[in-house]
Design a protein around this motif. Structure first.
Motif, short mmCIF file in Angstrom:
data_model
loop_
_atom_site.label_atom_id
_atom_site.label_comp_id
_atom_site.label_asym_id
_atom_site.label_seq_id
_atom_site.Cartn_x
_atom_site.Cartn_y
_atom_site.Cartn_z
N UNK A 18 0.99 -1.17 0.03
CA UNK A 18 -0.15 -0.15 0.00
C UNK A 18 0.90 1.19 0.09
N UNK A 19 2.05 1.42 -1.10
CA UNK A 19 2.69 2.48 -0.80
C UNK A 19 2.19 3.90 -1.07
N UNK A 20 1.28 4.09 -1.57
CA UNK A 20 0.50 5.39 -1.74
C UNK A 20 -0.61 5.68 -0.69
N UNK A 21 -0.82 4.69 0.20
CA UNK A 21 -1.99 4.87 1.21
C UNK A 21 -1.58 5.76 2.45
N UNK A 22 -2.28 6.74 2.85
CA UNK A 22 -1.90 7.56 3.95
C UNK A 22 -1.84 6.85 5.17
N UNK A 23 -0.75 7.06 5.86
CA UNK A 23 -0.59 6.31 6.94
C UNK A 23 -0.79 7.16 8.23
N UNK A 24 0.00 8.24 8.17
CA UNK A 24 -0.26 9.39 9.13
C UNK A 24 -0.41 10.72 8.71
N UNK A 25 -1.07 11.68 9.35
CA UNK A 25 -1.45 12.95 8.94
C UNK A 25 -1.17 13.71 10.25
N UNK A 26 -0.55 14.77 10.21
CA UNK A 26 -0.10 15.65 11.16
C UNK A 26 -0.53 16.92 10.95
N UNK A 27 -1.40 17.83 12.05
CA UNK A 27 -1.68 19.11 12.02
C UNK A 27 -0.86 19.85 12.92
N UNK A 30 -2.69 22.21 14.74
CA UNK A 30 -4.06 21.43 15.26
C UNK A 30 -5.32 21.63 14.43
N UNK A 31 -4.90 22.34 13.30
CA UNK A 31 -6.16 22.61 12.29
C UNK A 31 -5.74 21.78 11.04
N UNK A 32 -6.80 21.76 9.95
CA UNK A 32 -6.43 21.21 8.68
C UNK A 32 -5.55 22.10 7.79
N UNK A 33 -5.20 23.37 8.33
CA UNK A 33 -4.47 24.31 7.04
C UNK A 33 -3.15 23.92 7.43
N UNK A 34 -2.83 23.26 8.25
CA UNK A 34 -1.59 22.82 8.23
C UNK A 34 -1.03 21.13 8.04
N UNK A 35 -2.03 20.73 7.73
CA UNK A 35 -1.84 19.23 7.39
C UNK A 35 -0.78 18.76 6.86
N UNK A 248 -13.44 19.46 16.71
CA UNK A 248 -13.80 19.69 14.96
C UNK A 248 -12.93 18.84 14.19
N UNK A 249 -11.76 18.35 14.64
CA UNK A 249 -11.01 17.39 13.76
C UNK A 249 -11.86 16.08 13.50
N UNK A 250 -12.68 15.72 14.30
CA UNK A 250 -13.56 14.66 14.38
C UNK A 250 -14.61 14.50 13.10
N UNK A 251 -15.16 15.86 13.24
CA UNK A 251 -15.96 16.10 12.14
C UNK A 251 -15.40 16.27 10.58
N UNK A 252 -14.25 17.11 10.70
CA UNK A 252 -13.59 17.49 9.66
C UNK A 252 -13.04 16.30 8.67
#
Length: 595
Positions: A18-27, A30-35, A248-252
């Protein structure tokens, strides 16, 4: 239930399949603007760089003190892939964290230390504060330039019994104890948790917990890799600054599973503004684990009342129990069921007996306990008298003993303490033999926690060493602390403990911190103390000998938010607790307000 596939092998396999599958996303804020996202291939490539840099470290210890984020994740798996033992630690920021960091280094004698790039300027200072024997430690800082190097996949393959983690217990700086977890412990914990969680092809995780702590490390980062689902992360600092970021991250992101200690639920109820609720949607959340400290029924009911209008379903809540000495997970509420509570007679509980409270008994005469659910698959819990080591009869409070593949091998460099706590054998003579006929050669982990089993589910009543014994009654400090916080809304955290003044019987002391540090008149402070004394006396029929009030930060806590009662007692006895500024009589009179 033994496994022979270490987590590093899981990572290499996922990077190939699964080379292109997202494993980890870091905010980052704490917001999607810096994901920022990392795929399984990204994580594997960056881990390989770390492993190459640590070539030759197999069988040695490497301290991991990198900031929360994607660099931390890659460094963790790189250390494991090098065959070294990872030693998670808070970065050396501030006096207390630095003291803990140096204490860990002195205890584990690592061959290398991994830090974020900002800490490079502190390396010389930190090295000078180490014992002479440790002056040769390698200091490595990681950043994008470091990870841009190319490295072939590591050829070292850890064995199941090799030490993988040295997990230091929370809170202690002067006497750190490192728990030795092998690769099989880590995988066994993942297997037990996945068995409890069930199958969910669309699972998406979210965690703001410190990655240096067992719940934030084994319960989220490692579990997500093993299960093959994406994990969204942000720093605990950004949660504390604004708890609404978690909700908010739960919903986003359509999060289905998350985890937090009890205090986080209180913070959300008390700190989330109405403006933060606009458009909030918690409907995707199917599993919300709550552990790391006693789960309070009042807190969970408040959370439900506040957030049910925004899609939160109370059956998503999973009260659970675990500890680092058992890697993490020991018991949890069955998925999809309602939280189970038991209303028991408080006086009986103080004598170590579990007896249902009467339907018409006043609140002060009853204690509402939250079930931590069924014991983890492949594990066993025994309730034992801590003095006689005999299993106790049903309906009796005793020490919780645990047996299973997630239980660690012991403490680093402490063979006597390890033998006492990790290889305990229950007495099994005559009528006191275990009901299941367990052979006497079975060994268990002594948790130091008190509890009982009712209806096949585990209830945790508190830490044995924290129990306050007054006039022959066993008072549980967390119950007293609930009463303290209910006394006045200005109070945000409390610690209750016993002291024994010279020549006198044991006395109860309460330390409480307020929500702000502003100066208060003596009369206002006296009213607060009187309210605390009245609440504790009404609920527990005992009068605190002293109530100390302080500003935020007065009550010591662990990295997971648990109250450190022994540290609070020590600071109280030394006169080192923080105090509130008192508004002077002259100033108060000038304002026309009585002092």
């Amino acid at each position: 239930m033994k496994s022979t596939i270490p987590l590093t092998d899981v990572l290499w396999r996922r990077a190939q399949e699964q080379p292109t599958a997202t494993a980890y996303r870091f905010l980052a804020d704490g917001t999607p603007a810096t994901a920022v996202d990392h795929t399984y291939r990204d994580v594997a490539d960056r881990a390989a760089v770390v492993a190459a840099e640590l070539d030759g470290a197999a069988g040695r210890r490497v301290v991991l003190a990198v900031d929360p984020g994607l660099d931390y994740v890659a460094a963790l798996y790189g250390v494991l892939a090098a065959g070294a033992t990872a030693v998670p630690s808070f970065p050396p920021v501030g006096r207390r964290a630095t003291a803990r960091f140096l204490g860990i280094l002195a205890d584990c004698a690592p061959s290398a230390v991994l830090l974020s790039s900002w800490a490079a300027q502190r390396v010389a200072e930190l090295a000078d504060r180490l014992p002479p024997a440790l002056r040769g430690v390698r200091w490595l800082t990681v950043d994008e330039e470091f990870f841009a190097r190319h490295a072939d996949p590591p050829r070292y393959r850890p064995r199941a019994a090799d030490p993988a983690l040295l997990q230091y217990t929370s809170g202690s700086t002067g006497d750190p104890k490192g728990i030795v977890l092998d690769h099989d412990n880590l995988v066994a914990n993942c297997v037990a948790l996945q068995h409890h969680m069930g199958v969910d092809p669309g699972r998406v995780g979210l965690s703001w917990l410190p990655p240096y702590h067992d719940m934030g490390l084994m319960g989220t980062i490692m579990l997500a890799l093993h299960g093959g689902w994406p994990l969204i992360m942000f720093s605990p600092v950004h949660f504390v600054q604004r708890p609404a970021r978690w909700l908010r991250a739960i919903g986003e992101y359509g999060v289905t599973i998350s985890v937090a200690p009890n205090f986080a639920f209180d913070m959300c109820v008390d700190s989330v503004d109405e403006d933060d609720l606009d458009g909030l949607d918690l409907g995707s959340l199917r599993q919300l684990y709550c552990g790391a400290e006693p789960v309070l029924a009042t807190t969970m009911k408040r959370f439900t009342e506040r957030f049910a209008p925004y899609g939160y379903r109370p059956e998503a809540l999973i009260p659970c129990y675990g500890l680092a000495e058992a890697t993490l997970f020991v018991a949890g509420k069955p998925d999809g069921t309602s939280m189970r509570t038991l209303r028991v007679d408080r006086a009986a509980l103080e004598r170590g007996r579990v007896r249902p409270a009467g339907a018409h008994d006043p609140a002060a005469a009853a204690a509402e306990l939250v079930s931590c659910g069924a014991v983890a698959h492949g594990h066993e819990v025994l309730i034992v008298d801590p003095d006689t080591r005999r299993p106790v009869p049903p309906g009796t409070v005793g020490e919780i003993w645990v047996r299973g593949p997630s239980v660690a091998r012991g403490y680093h460099g402490r063979p006597d303490l390890s033998a006492e706590l990790f290889a305990a054998r229950p007495a099994a003579d005559g009528a006191d033999a275990p009901a299941d006929g367990a052979p006497s050669d079975r060994t268990y982990l002594r948790t130091g926690d008190a509890g009982f089993v009712d209806g096949g589910e585990l209830y945790v009543t508190g830490r044995l060493k924290d129990v306050v014994i007054v006039a022959g009654r066993n008072l549980y400090p967390q119950d007293i602390e609930v009463s303290v916080l209910a006394a006045r809304p200005e109070l945000r955290r409390a610690a209750a403990f016993a002291v024994r003044p010279r020549g006198r019987a044991e006395e109860l002391v309460v330390v409480a911190e307020l929500r702000d540090a502003r100066a208060r008149a003596n009369r206002e402070l006296a009213e607060l103390r009187d309210a605390v004394v009245a609440a504790v006396a009404a609920d527990h029929a005992v009068r605190p000998a002293e109530v100390h009030l302080g500003p935020p930060g007065t009550v010591p806590t662990t990295t997971s938010g648990k109250v450190r009662r022994s540290a609070a007692r020590e600071a109280f006895e030394k006169g080192e607790l923080r105090t509130l500024p008192v508004a002077g009589d002259v100033l108060a009179a000038a304002r026309g307000v009585p002092a």
